[in-house]
Every structure is written in C-alpha cells, then in structure tokens.
Motif scaffolding. Structure first.
Motif, PDB file in Angstrom:
ATOM      1  N   MET A  81      33.074  -2.372  -4.525  1.00  0.00           N
ATOM      2  CA  MET A  81      33.843  -3.084  -3.535  1.00  0.00           C
ATOM      3  C   MET A  81      34.943  -2.155  -3.026  1.00  0.00           C
ATOM      4  O   MET A  81      35.610  -1.494  -3.811  1.00  0.00           O
ATOM      5  N   THR A  82      35.099  -2.099  -1.737  1.00  0.00           N
ATOM      6  CA  THR A  82      36.145  -1.289  -1.132  1.00  0.00           C
ATOM      7  C   THR A  82      37.383  -2.136  -0.887  1.00  0.00           C
ATOM      8  O   THR A  82      37.333  -3.370  -0.985  1.00  0.00           O
ATOM      9  N   ARG A  83      38.482  -1.481  -0.554  1.00  0.00           N
ATOM     10  CA  ARG A  83      39.719  -2.200  -0.267  1.00  0.00           C
ATOM     11  C   ARG A  83      39.531  -3.152   0.907  1.00  0.00           C
ATOM     12  O   ARG A  83      39.966  -4.310   0.851  1.00  0.00           O
ATOM     13  N   SER A  84      38.849  -2.700   1.946  1.00  0.00           N
ATOM     14  CA  SER A  84      38.653  -3.554   3.124  1.00  0.00           C
ATOM     15  C   SER A  84      37.768  -4.752   2.810  1.00  0.00           C
ATOM     16  O   SER A  84      37.999  -5.857   3.315  1.00  0.00           O
ATOM     17  N   SER A  85      36.756  -4.569   1.955  1.00  0.00           N
ATOM     18  CA  SER A  85      35.921  -5.711   1.591  1.00  0.00           C
ATOM     19  C   SER A  85      36.680  -6.686   0.694  1.00  0.00           C
ATOM     20  O   SER A  85      36.471  -7.896   0.775  1.00  0.00           O
ATOM     21  N   LEU A  86      37.583  -6.178  -0.133  1.00  0.00           N
ATOM     22  CA  LEU A  86      38.442  -7.050  -0.938  1.00  0.00           C
ATOM     23  C   LEU A  86      39.346  -7.883  -0.039  1.00  0.00           C
ATOM     24  O   LEU A  86      39.472  -9.097  -0.215  1.00  0.00           O
ATOM     25  N   ARG A 135      37.250 -10.555   1.675  1.00  0.00           N
ATOM     26  CA  ARG A 135      36.890 -11.640   0.758  1.00  0.00           C
ATOM     27  C   ARG A 135      38.086 -12.554   0.491  1.00  0.00           C
ATOM     28  O   ARG A 135      37.945 -13.779   0.465  1.00  0.00           O
ATOM     29  N   ARG A 142      38.554 -16.532   1.411  1.00  0.00           N
ATOM     30  CA  ARG A 142      38.867 -17.507   0.355  1.00  0.00           C
ATOM     31  C   ARG A 142      40.162 -18.259   0.623  1.00  0.00           C
ATOM     32  O   ARG A 142      40.306 -19.409   0.220  1.00  0.00           O
TER      33      ARG A 142
END
Length: 101
Positions: A1-6, A9, A13
């Motif tokens: 998981m990359t920072r941008s995908s974190l 997400r 949420r």
C-alpha cells in the motif's frame, strides 16, 4: 500500500473528512514517526507495532561487480516489530488461505 492509496482508503472510510485533511493527517503522523526515530527515540503504536533503531557495526563487505573489499561504516537503521494484534491478524489471514499465493 502506498501513501496515496492509504489516503484514498481513509477518505472513503471517513467521507466527512476532506482528502487534503486526510493527506495532512497521514503526512503529520509519518513525519512524527520519522522525527522521533531521527532523535533516537522508540515509537510504539499499541496493537500495531513498534519502530526502533538497530545498530549495525562496521564490517568489511565486497563489491559484487568487481569483488573488491569495501569497508561498510557503522550505522543505525530503522527496525519495525509487529505487535501481537497485528501478528494475530496476519496469522489468521494466512490460516484462511490466501487466494493470491
């Protein structure tokens, strides 16, 4: 998981938060961990794990291309140790069978 995908997400949420606020929170948290490690401190996130520094003494290594000996200086490197909750979650995932394996 990359920072941008974190960030993406977390934004999904928690829709009441703006993406830039989520990005700022993630950046501040990671910067705080990095700053603490740079000061020589240990960082513990209960249920997730701890970050600490490990000392690697000086040694003689080899240049893989030429085979010449190279002196590798001593250094401190970041080390992550998973917490009990994280280890149990990962272990449970492994027991359920990974479809990607």
């Amino acid at each position: 998981m990359t920072r941008s995908s974190l960030v993406a997400r977390l934004t999904e949420r928690f829709p009441h938060l703006m993406a830039r606020d989520t990005e700022l929170a993630v950046r501040l948290m990671l910067d705080a961990i990095g700053d603490a490690l740079a000061e020589g401190s240990r960082v513990e996130v209960r249920g997730f794990g701890s970050f600490a520094l490990s000392y690697r003494p000086p040694r003689v290594g080899r240049n893989p291309k030429s085979g010449d000996q190279v002196v590798v200086p001593a250094k401190h490197v970041p080390h992550f140790k998973a917490g009990k909750e994280l280890r149990e979650r990962v272990d449970q995932l492994g027991m359920d069978g990974l479809s990607n394996a």
